[in-house]
Design a protein around this motif. Structure first.
Motif, mmCIF file in Angstrom:
data_model
loop_
_atom_site.group_PDB
_atom_site.id
_atom_site.type_symbol
_atom_site.label_atom_id
_atom_site.label_comp_id
_atom_site.label_asym_id
_atom_site.label_seq_id
_atom_site.Cartn_x
_atom_site.Cartn_y
_atom_site.Cartn_z
ATOM 1 N N UNK A 1 -15.434 -14.843 41.878
ATOM 2 C CA UNK A 1 -15.551 -14.534 40.444
ATOM 3 C C UNK A 1 -14.593 -13.398 40.096
ATOM 4 N N UNK A 2 -13.760 -13.596 39.071
ATOM 5 C CA UNK A 2 -12.798 -12.583 38.659
ATOM 6 C C UNK A 2 -13.494 -11.409 37.994
ATOM 7 N N UNK A 3 -12.992 -10.215 38.254
ATOM 8 C CA UNK A 3 -13.541 -9.018 37.627
ATOM 9 C C UNK A 3 -13.052 -8.922 36.185
ATOM 10 N N UNK A 4 -13.967 -8.698 35.269
ATOM 11 C CA UNK A 4 -13.600 -8.528 33.856
ATOM 12 C C UNK A 4 -12.852 -7.222 33.687
ATOM 13 N N UNK A 5 -11.767 -7.257 32.891
ATOM 14 C CA UNK A 5 -10.951 -6.068 32.658
ATOM 15 C C UNK A 5 -11.022 -5.671 31.184
ATOM 16 N N UNK A 6 -11.160 -4.365 30.952
ATOM 17 C CA UNK A 6 -11.287 -3.861 29.596
ATOM 18 C C UNK A 6 -10.395 -2.648 29.386
ATOM 19 N N UNK A 7 -9.837 -2.560 28.181
ATOM 20 C CA UNK A 7 -9.237 -1.331 27.665
ATOM 21 C C UNK A 7 -10.180 -0.800 26.597
ATOM 22 N N UNK A 8 -10.549 0.458 26.693
ATOM 23 C CA UNK A 8 -11.399 1.104 25.694
ATOM 24 C C UNK A 8 -10.555 2.133 24.953
ATOM 25 N N UNK A 9 -10.272 1.888 23.672
ATOM 26 C CA UNK A 9 -9.501 2.864 22.891
ATOM 27 C C UNK A 9 -10.452 3.741 22.087
ATOM 28 N N UNK A 10 -9.923 4.858 21.572
ATOM 29 C CA UNK A 10 -10.778 5.807 20.862
ATOM 30 C C UNK A 10 -11.720 6.521 21.813
ATOM 31 N N UNK A 11 -11.224 6.831 23.006
ATOM 32 C CA UNK A 11 -12.074 7.375 24.069
ATOM 33 C C UNK A 11 -12.522 8.807 23.781
ATOM 34 N N UNK A 12 -11.995 9.437 22.755
ATOM 35 C CA UNK A 12 -12.381 10.810 22.433
ATOM 36 C C UNK A 12 -13.861 10.934 22.082
ATOM 37 N N UNK A 13 -14.491 9.838 21.674
ATOM 38 C CA UNK A 13 -15.883 9.884 21.232
ATOM 39 C C UNK A 13 -16.830 9.690 22.414
ATOM 40 N N UNK A 14 -17.846 10.528 22.530
ATOM 41 C CA UNK A 14 -18.810 10.348 23.621
ATOM 42 C C UNK A 14 -19.416 8.947 23.681
ATOM 43 N N UNK A 15 -19.611 8.301 22.513
ATOM 44 C CA UNK A 15 -20.175 6.949 22.572
ATOM 45 C C UNK A 15 -19.187 5.963 23.203
ATOM 46 N N UNK A 16 -17.880 6.233 23.085
ATOM 47 C CA UNK A 16 -16.885 5.385 23.744
ATOM 48 C C UNK A 16 -16.959 5.565 25.259
ATOM 49 N N UNK A 17 -17.124 6.806 25.690
ATOM 50 C CA UNK A 17 -17.272 7.076 27.121
ATOM 51 C C UNK A 17 -18.552 6.444 27.655
ATOM 52 N N UNK A 18 -19.605 6.501 26.864
ATOM 53 C CA UNK A 18 -20.890 5.908 27.249
ATOM 54 C C UNK A 18 -20.736 4.401 27.471
ATOM 55 N N UNK A 19 -20.005 3.732 26.569
ATOM 56 C CA UNK A 19 -19.798 2.294 26.678
ATOM 57 C C UNK A 19 -18.896 1.966 27.866
ATOM 58 N N UNK A 20 -17.847 2.766 28.043
ATOM 59 C CA UNK A 20 -16.920 2.548 29.162
ATOM 60 C C UNK A 20 -17.653 2.676 30.492
ATOM 61 N N UNK A 21 -18.475 3.696 30.611
ATOM 62 C CA UNK A 21 -19.242 3.893 31.848
ATOM 63 C C UNK A 21 -20.224 2.754 32.071
ATOM 64 N N UNK A 22 -20.835 2.296 30.984
ATOM 65 C CA UNK A 22 -21.793 1.198 31.073
ATOM 66 C C UNK A 22 -21.120 -0.083 31.569
ATOM 67 N N UNK A 23 -19.924 -0.375 31.057
ATOM 68 C CA UNK A 23 -19.174 -1.542 31.519
ATOM 69 C C UNK A 23 -18.787 -1.401 32.991
ATOM 70 N N UNK A 24 -18.355 -0.220 33.365
ATOM 71 C CA UNK A 24 -17.953 0.031 34.750
ATOM 72 C C UNK A 24 -19.145 -0.133 35.692
ATOM 73 N N UNK A 25 -20.296 0.389 35.305
ATOM 74 C CA UNK A 25 -21.494 0.275 36.134
ATOM 75 C C UNK A 25 -21.949 -1.172 36.265
#
Length: 386
Positions: A1-25
């Motif tokens: 199964x291929x790993x899903x790849x994401x770019x998260x823009x607007x990373x300055x916002x804590x909610x963006x970091x929260x989503x990025x970490x959630x996807x990574x986890x």
């Protein structure tokens, strides 16, 4: 199964970091991008790789080229914009300027504009069953004087505004004369101020289906700026409206509504066709997005009454408060989850200093007030320049 790849823009916002970490986890490969240093977000998602980008407002072509280069280095990447840079990216996607390997997870260009318009969204919300406040376009001081005499509690707002910038609750004529008319083609609106309980929402959608939903009460803010304390609230009518609206427009992406619970029912205040702090109340949003095709999966909801906040902001605000208000702050800290829990005081202080440096630079560069400076370079208010 291929790993899903994401770019998260607007990373300055804590909610963006929260989503990025959630996807990574959840097992995805995530890269974060922003022209801002994103110092605070790096504390929330320290293991997410970060790439500094050219400033979108100052160098839009360079920003676009940088995004396309990243996509070419990692094909089949899904790009998730977290703030209003997504509006500009949706326009580039519609014009065929984004690399064809990029899947943009955002609302369509034409719909974003209508939703973010404080005027155009009213008809859309009314069609979905919400009450809409009386609103008219103001072209001049004469218009304001004529119309405001017929409103019980008028306020003035820009058609496209963010973080409370461009919303005036004080209807005094001298203040209005200083604002009208605008020079950049944007419209001013006069609107009847709604009275009731303020409700905010965050929604994650895929092909017209609601994946995740947070309804919450904004507990703390600096004047008209974005809140920094949030209490989760289960509200069946609000959730039903969000489901209905997302299905009506077959939405994929992130969409947030500010509503008012009035004596006559739910009313629309505005729509933000992007992410908001309500995302911070959802622990597994990344996994839910990765599992979007599961038609039987339930809507992800926060726990009723869960309170999350930025304790550093609470303490900062309390410094200028009375002894009674400081005691209230201490109780609030005791009953809420800190979004920077586990971060040492020196690291948090260093990150806040860098964050304030970015804000100060934007204030000076773009000549905007402090509460808006953190987003001045990626705000849709400057859509004509982009």
């Amino acid at each position: 199964m291929n790993t899903s790849r994401f770019l998260i823009s607007g990373f300055r916002f804590p909610f963006a970091a929260w989503f990025a970490r959630s996807l990574q986890e959840a097992g995805a490969q995530v890269t974060a991008i922003d022209s801002n240093r994103a110092a605070l977000s790096k504390l929330i998602a320290p293991d997410v790789p970060f790439i500094r980008m050219p400033c979108l407002r100052a160098h839009p072509q360079r920003f676009l080229e940088a995004v396309n280069r990243l996509a070419q280095q990692a094909p089949a990447t899904r790009l998730i914009p977290m703030f209003e840079e997504g509006f500009w990216l949706a326009r580039q996607h519609a014009l065929g300027r984004l690399d064809p390997s990029i899947e943009l997870f955002a609302l369509s260009d034409t719909l974003i504009t209508r939703l973010h318009s404080k005027y155009e969204v009213l008809a859309l919300a009314k069609d979905a069953g919400l009450i809409t406040p009386r609103t008219e376009v103001v072209d001049s001081v004469a218009d304001w004087r004529r119309l405001s005499a017929d409103y019980r509690s008028p306020l003035l707002k820009q058609e496209f505004s963010s973080f409370g910038h461009g919303v005036f609750l004080d209807p005094r004529i001298p203040l209005i004369e200083a604002q009208l008319p605008r020079q950049d083609g944007g419209r001013w609106l006069i609107q009847e101020k709604l009275i009731g309980r303020e409700l905010c929402t965050y929604n994650l959608a895929h092909k017209g289906k609601l994946l995740a939903h947070a309804c919450y009460l904004p507990r703390h803010r600096w004047k008209q700026s974005a809140a920094f304390g949030f209490e989760a609230l289960r509200h069946p009518d609000v959730e039903a409206f969000c489901r209905r609206f997302i299905a009506q427009h077959s939405l994929s992406g992130q969409i947030s509504f500010d509503l008012m619970e009035t004596p006559d029912g739910l009313a629309i205040v505005e729509c933000n066709p992007r992410a908001t702090n309500g995302l911070l109340l959802l622990d597994n949003a990344g996994a839910r997005l990765l599992n979007a095709r599961d038609a039987d999966a339930p809507v992800l909801l926060p726990d009723e009454g869960d309170i999350r906040s930025f304790h550093c902001m609470l303490r900062s605000k309390a410094r200028f408060a009375s002894a009674e208000q400081r005691a209230d702050t201490a109780r609030e800290i005791a009953r809420s989850r800190d979004m920077f829990a586990g971060v040492s005081a020196p690291r948090l202080m260093a990150a806040m200093s860098l964050h304030m440096l970015d804000i100060t630079q934007n204030m000076l560069r773009w000549r905007v007030p402090a509460r808006f400076a953190s987003v001045a370079d990626i705000s849709w208010q400057y859509r004509e320049a982009l």
